[in-house]
Every structure is written in structure tokens, then in C-alpha cells.
Design a protein around this motif. Sequence first.
Motif, PDB file in Angstrom:
ATOM      1  N   UNK A  98      72.021  -8.402 -18.176  1.00  0.00           N
ATOM      2  CA  UNK A  98      73.365  -8.012 -18.971  1.00  0.00           C
ATOM      3  C   UNK A  98      74.287  -8.882 -18.754  1.00  0.00           C
ATOM      4  N   UNK A  99      74.186  -9.655 -17.617  1.00  0.00           N
ATOM      5  CA  UNK A  99      75.480 -10.500 -17.351  1.00  0.00           C
ATOM      6  C   UNK A  99      75.153 -11.888 -17.607  1.00  0.00           C
ATOM      7  N   UNK A 100      76.533 -12.810 -17.823  1.00  0.00           N
ATOM      8  CA  UNK A 100      76.495 -14.207 -18.120  1.00  0.00           C
ATOM      9  C   UNK A 100      76.341 -14.703 -16.688  1.00  0.00           C
ATOM     10  N   UNK A 157      77.951 -16.641 -14.778  1.00  0.00           N
ATOM     11  CA  UNK A 157      79.334 -16.825 -14.085  1.00  0.00           C
ATOM     12  C   UNK A 157      79.360 -15.447 -13.411  1.00  0.00           C
ATOM     13  N   UNK A 158      79.406 -14.529 -14.087  1.00  0.00           N
ATOM     14  CA  UNK A 158      79.276 -13.056 -13.587  1.00  0.00           C
ATOM     15  C   UNK A 158      78.373 -12.741 -12.654  1.00  0.00           C
ATOM     16  N   UNK A 159      77.218 -13.286 -12.831  1.00  0.00           N
ATOM     17  CA  UNK A 159      76.117 -12.966 -11.836  1.00  0.00           C
ATOM     18  C   UNK A 159      76.404 -13.674 -10.575  1.00  0.00           C
ATOM     19  N   UNK A 160      76.972 -15.072 -10.620  1.00  0.00           N
ATOM     20  CA  UNK A 160      77.599 -15.558  -9.363  1.00  0.00           C
ATOM     21  C   UNK A 160      78.653 -14.646  -8.813  1.00  0.00           C
ATOM     22  N   UNK A 187      82.718 -11.751 -20.979  1.00  0.00           N
ATOM     23  CA  UNK A 187      82.471 -11.185 -22.158  1.00  0.00           C
ATOM     24  C   UNK A 187      80.785 -11.229 -21.963  1.00  0.00           C
ATOM     25  N   UNK A 188      80.212 -10.038 -22.035  1.00  0.00           N
ATOM     26  CA  UNK A 188      78.717  -9.720 -21.844  1.00  0.00           C
ATOM     27  C   UNK A 188      77.797 -10.264 -23.068  1.00  0.00           C
ATOM     28  N   UNK A 189      76.467 -10.242 -22.663  1.00  0.00           N
ATOM     29  CA  UNK A 189      75.605 -10.591 -23.910  1.00  0.00           C
ATOM     30  C   UNK A 189      75.577  -9.741 -24.818  1.00  0.00           C
ATOM     31  N   UNK A 190      75.074 -10.340 -26.106  1.00  0.00           N
ATOM     32  CA  UNK A 190      74.806  -9.405 -27.203  1.00  0.00           C
ATOM     33  C   UNK A 190      74.294  -8.122 -27.278  1.00  0.00           C
ATOM     34  N   UNK A 191      73.378  -8.098 -26.449  1.00  0.00           N
ATOM     35  CA  UNK A 191      72.503  -6.621 -26.045  1.00  0.00           C
ATOM     36  C   UNK A 191      73.550  -5.836 -25.492  1.00  0.00           C
ATOM     37  N   UNK A 192      74.444  -6.291 -24.636  1.00  0.00           N
ATOM     38  CA  UNK A 192      75.314  -5.349 -23.939  1.00  0.00           C
ATOM     39  C   UNK A 192      76.526  -4.878 -24.755  1.00  0.00           C
ATOM     40  N   UNK A 193      76.748  -5.704 -25.713  1.00  0.00           N
ATOM     41  CA  UNK A 193      78.113  -5.353 -26.500  1.00  0.00           C
ATOM     42  C   UNK A 193      77.996  -4.138 -27.016  1.00  0.00           C
TER      43      UNK A 193
END
Lengths: 275, 283, 303
Positions: A154-156, A158-161, C5-11
Motif C-alpha cells: 500500500x506504499x509508494x 519512496x515510502x517503502x524506502x 500519497x498512497x496508492x489508489x487502493x489505500x486511498x
Amino acid sequence: MSEIVLEGRNLVRDYHIGGGLFSSGRVIHAVKDVSFKVEKGKTLAIVGESGCGKSTLARIITMIDAPTAGELLIDGDKVDLVKDGLTPEMRRKVQIVFQNPYGSLNPRQKIGDVLGEPLLVNTAMPTAERRDRAMQMLLKVGLGPEHFSRYPHMFSGGQRQRIAIARALMLNPRLLVLDEPVSALDLSVQAQVLNLLADLQDEFDLTYVFISHDLSVVRYIADDVMVMYFGEAVEYGGRDRVFSDPQHDYTKTLFAATPRADVESIRARLARRAA
Amino acid sequence: MHLLEIENLVVEFETAAGPFRAVDGVSLHVDEGEVLAIVGESGSGKSVSMLAVMGLLPWTAKVTADTMRFAGRDLLSLSAGQRRKIIGKDIAMIFQEPVASLNPCFTVGFQIEEVLRVHMGLDGKARRARAIELLNDVGIPDPEQRLGAFPHQMSGGQCQRVMIAIAIACNPKLLIADEPTTALDVTIQKQILDLLMNLQAETGMGMIMITHNMGVVAETADRVVVQYKGRKMEEADVLSLFEAPRHNYTKALLAALPDRATGDRLPTISSIFNEDIDGGAPA
Amino acid sequence: MADTSTTAAAAKPVDPRLAVLREFWFYFSENRGAVIGLWVFLFVVAIAVFADLIAPYGAIDQYRDALLKPPFWQEGADPRFLLGTDAVGRDMLSRLIYGSRFSLFVGCIVVSGALVVGVVVGLIAGYAGGRIDTLIMRLMDIILAFPSLLLALALVAVLGPSLVNAMIAIAIVQQPHYVRLTRAAVLSEKTKDYVVAARVAGARPLRLMFVTILPNCLSPLIVQAALSFSTAILDAAALGFLGMGAQPPTPEWGTMLAEAREFILRAWWVVTFPGLAILITVLAINLMGDGLRDALDPKLKRS
């Protein structure tokens, strides 16, 4: 003189390839006789292209693999994986952040558990305290408490890093090995992660070994630079010295190949093209 | 007349979470002999818009546009068969992963000759001669020998050269390069970019360079389109883009380059840009 | 901010587990056969659970006045017995209903037995590598080299014919598949960065194997479990038919077939209905397994 956190003396790593029924196999020298020293709070950048042995060196420094020959000293203590094994104290001193933020987090583990795991397996800390520590670290790397019980997908990137960096810091290491930590990230996110790394280095007085192929990033973050080419350290010195006065031909080739994004170079190129 | 002209291109994907708009009203054009760079970060829709032009998107994608014209022909009204005749011949594309783009089961020579057979209708002997000539053009040493090589026997840079040979085999009018050097080392990147630029200058074909790397843009492009989240932020010639970016997003992107860093910390996109997509564009 | 900003699923504020389930259902329901298979399977499960309530008669109750009565639509049918009776006057329908219990029971036990053993052995082989790996895999190759039913038959011959022994035999025959599958998944997961990261964090081999790696290998195993569920039912029926599985008068479908063999020309229904029951159940589970693979195997997933 400030203390030396990491020292490598004539490190060598060979891999034996093949060796089937009828062939005797080959030996690949991934790292050849590499020596270096890193002072506390400084950043050593290891630069090179794929297959130059920089990731092998990272695995040796992180004590995942043992060197074939040579000595690795952490905080002045000699590490001998084969003879002594690895004590938890040593394990805690060096942590690593990987290049690919999508592969380095367990997809079935919540972020809170990702951060708590190093404490769970290394300390007898009670659950509540682990949770608190993990939450603090999560906030420190710029994420929110609401992220605590989410899954990595659920993270992008950059967030994962950021999460991977937080996990590496959970055991309060002395040395952080950063294996291409920003090469998989977008430019804007790369800037944020580099800033975060700089902030953390200041706050915890961390020592970094920063592995990269991107010279502009290296120039920005490093104190010392080591250029590797086919397992050898062909150039090693202070950042300004290496960038202003490269000695080895390979270093010069590398600099010449790096795309330039300044206005003068563009103007020169357009003039060449028009001619 | 432009070589490729796209107006108000919209691409939507049907996903489990509902429709997702990957490209949102992008307009652009390329002329013959021109290098257009489309630059953007991941999720900016830069690859998707070009795949839409090629007709290579999966069936879940819905493509609409006011205009999509190539060399005077309306791509939208063409049948799949007619389109296939253009694609691969007049429009060619190379991709990011050179090793994955080649079929591991066939030799390099077979894959080059296949394109020649399908699009040019050459006989066996002429195909072989042309394949050798092509490998020579893209700078692969000892081309007769290399025709019999399999992709896994070659390095990434060499595979990308072969991909380029396949792409230029039919003398395309337009070459779309989708992050052609992202998977390669810097020194190899330099060689591949030089090769592409030389071929482009020699043949006078139009070229679209899709990339996220501002350095690659600076080294190759004549004109630049900056995309963000499926929308076009800015379009400018390369010099004015780097010298005086007009849009806030472009400014932020350039400021985040570590080589332009002046202070202790890098300015980040969010500190300058704040998702203010419509801000900063000239009225 | 681009980074936070998180992915669409998590929004959307949905429970992540629910979102995963919803996504699973989205891909599963795209396969129409799988959905039909699921319903049929659930129907069979319901029959097995409520057999006591549904079945009009007991499974071994004999009605000596109604031997080999045909199903209700044929001439000479006895209206008390919808699907007719067998040679000793037992109601076919009731026996089929009770038989579903045995089939599902066999499927569950065999699959869970084979799964647990296979996964543990496969994990050890994949994680340890080297000689242990070679030893285990060669052993599995030997088991796989036998025709599976023949091996099961031989095992039952040694252990003695009964339903339990048949299940043990089938489980032994099936577990090499799980070992291979687990080992392959472990080998591909083992080199991933998150496993190395857990190692660097200080996790011990047992934790790495069962906590870190195993959960990420489950998808192919679930699919294999679903598919081998049907194989187990089929093998149990085959052993029953050969007289090596459940013993009469147990209303196990394969055993019922075996008992009815001699009436195949005189009374078609005593052979046809158990056969159909096996066919429908196995087909439904296979269809369902296909759908599971579509939904769980990311390689087949269409974007």
C-alpha cells in the motif's frame, strides 16, 4: 583523530563457478584486494558499474558473506565469520538498505511488524515497548502513525524506502550500508530520501557506506569516494580530489559518460547538432 | 504537416478499483528530423501515451483522442490490419529492458530477419545481407558471427543495439525510444545515446525519447514535453526549459537534481510544487 | 506530496483485508466456470453437513420388498425411493448423500496430511540446499516415478484394506508434489532482499523458514491443495472400487460402484449415480481450483 568505524584490509572475494563432472570450474574474482577506512559520521561512496563487485563488497561489509581473504574491522574489532560466527552485538552494529524498495519488504508483514522484528529477534524487549520504539522510528522517517498497521503493497516506492531505512535503524547501528538506495526512485522522491539520510546522519552520528552508480548523487552525499572496476578499487580519495582530478582512465571515462544537464552543455550540443 | 500529431489523448484503464485515467488530455506533435523528449516520473503516463499510439495497450485500456495522425493518416480510423502495416515499419519502438525485449529462444539474426521478412518482403539472401549491414550500423563487432548468437550470450548494451537494429530495419519515419538506457550502465548509456543520435541525424527520422532522466533529456532532445500524473505540464525547446522553466513542476524537477544542489539539503518537489498543477503556467 | 500519497487502493478508508478479499473476488469471479464450481462444491459440502436431515433413509437400511427398483421416472419405480434402490434394497439417494461425507472427509484429511508433511520437507530442502536438498528431492523423484495409483495400491496391500489406510497411502503418494512446489517457491523467495534483510536483522533459520518465507509461498500451494483435493477423492474412489479402500457396506462412492458392478447391464442406475456424483464433485473442485489459480497466481493476472 576521530575514530575509525569501518576498515577493510586487502579484502578479496572469489566465487567458484560450475565445476561439473567433467569440467574443473572457474574462479571469479569479484573483489580484488580492496582496502578502505571510514571515520565516524562520514560517508564513503563506492561507485562502479554493474558487475564491478560493489554489491559483493556490500555483502562482505554487512557480514552476510565472509571475504575469501583479508580483514574486516568494525570499531577496531576483527570480524571472522568463519571462525567465530557472528555475535548479536556485531550484528547490531551494521545494517543495510537495499536498492529495490519493492523486494526488500516482506509482502505479508505489516509495517509495525517489519520494524519490530529486529527488536523481537535480538532483544527481550516487551511487546509494548517494541511497539513504541517502532512507532517513534516510523515518525522519525517521515511517516504517520496511521501507516503502522498497513502492508507494504500500500506504499509508494519512496515510502517503502523510508520504511527500509527505519528498519535498518531499529537496532541503533553504527554503520549503515546503503546499496543503491535511491536508484529505483523518482527524482523528486530521491531528493526527499537523500535529505532524510542526511538528517539521520546528523542526528545519530551515523557512518554510511553509500553504493551507487550515479555520480551526481555521489558527489552530493559523499565525503570519500572509491571507484571500482572489475573488482578493483581503481580510485580512492576525498570527494573533491576525485571529482576535480581523477587519476585513473576509467574514472575519467565514467565522468565523461555522465549526462550533463547544465545550460552550457546543452548550448554546446545544439551548436554541434546545427553544424 | 507534422509527422505525428496527437490532440487531447485520453487513456483509461478498467481496474478492480474502478476506472483509472493514466493519460488525461495530452496533445503533442513531432516533426521529421526532430527529437522530442517526453519527461516525467513514474505514473506520469509518458509510456502509456506512446503505447496508445502504437496500439500496444491491453484490452482493458480505453483510448480516445480528438486527433491521432501519423504522416497524414488517421490512426484512429485504421483497421487493426492496416495499423499493423504501419507499426513496426514506419513507427518503430525500443524498450527499457533490452534483454527481455528479445525472444530468448531465437538467434539475433533470426529476429532481425523476421522483421525484414514481414515488412520488407526480402528474400533470404538479401535479408541476411541487410541484417549484417544493420548490425554493422549499430556498432556490433563481427556481425556475421553475432547473427548466430542468442540474446543471453550478449550483454545488455549489445542487446539494446540489436533492438535498435530491429527498430531501424525498415527505415522507420518515427522511432519511439521508451527509456532506452535506464537499465544500462552510464558508460553504455553514453554509447547507446550517441548511436541513437547519430542514426537519427543520418536518416532524418523523427524520434520520441521517453525518459525520467533530465540528463538524458539535456543530451538528446530538441524539444521537451513535461508530464505529470497523466497531464502535460509544459512544452518548450530544450534550452529554454533548462534555462528558464516556466511551470512550477519543471522548476521543482530541475531543482531536485543533485548536480544543481547548492545548499546542505536538496529542495524537494513538495516544498516548491505542492501539487499546484495549474499554478505557474503562463496565462 | 508525491511521496506520502498512497496508492489508489489505500486511498479509500476500507479495511485492508477486505480490500484484498475484494480484489481476490474480482479476479475469481471473472472465471465463470470457477464460480459455478464454487457453488456446486458448497452445495456438496452442505449435503455432507446436513446428511442426517436430508437423507430420507439410513445409509444401510434395507428394504427387502424393493430390490433394484429403478428411479422415479421409469416404469416399475417405487415412489418411496427417488433414485431407486440397489441389489439389497438400500435407497440410492440416501447412500449418495451419506457418501458425500466420506469423499469430503477423504479430501480434507489427505490434503491436509500431504500439505503439512510436504511443506515442511519442501521448506527444509529449499532452505538447506546442498546434500540435504539432493537427498530429499531424489527420494521424491523415486516416489513420483511410480504410477501413483499402483503405489497407493501397493501401500494399502501392505497396510491392509480400509478407508484410513487408503487415505494414508494417497497422502504419501501426493506429498512429493507439495515438496516440489514448496521447494521451488522457497528457492525463488530465498534470494529476495527481504529475506536477506531479515537475516541481517538477526533472524534465525527457523524463523526465516516459517515466519519470513513460508507465508509468501502459500499461493501456489493453495491452488495445488484445491486441485489435489479432487485427485484424492478420485483415488479414494478408485481404491474403493478395487476393494482396497472403504469396505462394504460403507456408502463410499467408489465402493458403491464396485458393489454394483455385476448389475451394470440390468440396473444402470446403481452404477451411474455414484459415478455421476464423483464426476460432478471432482469437476466442480477442478473448476474452482482453476479460478483460484487465476486469482492467486500473479503471473497470470491481467492488469
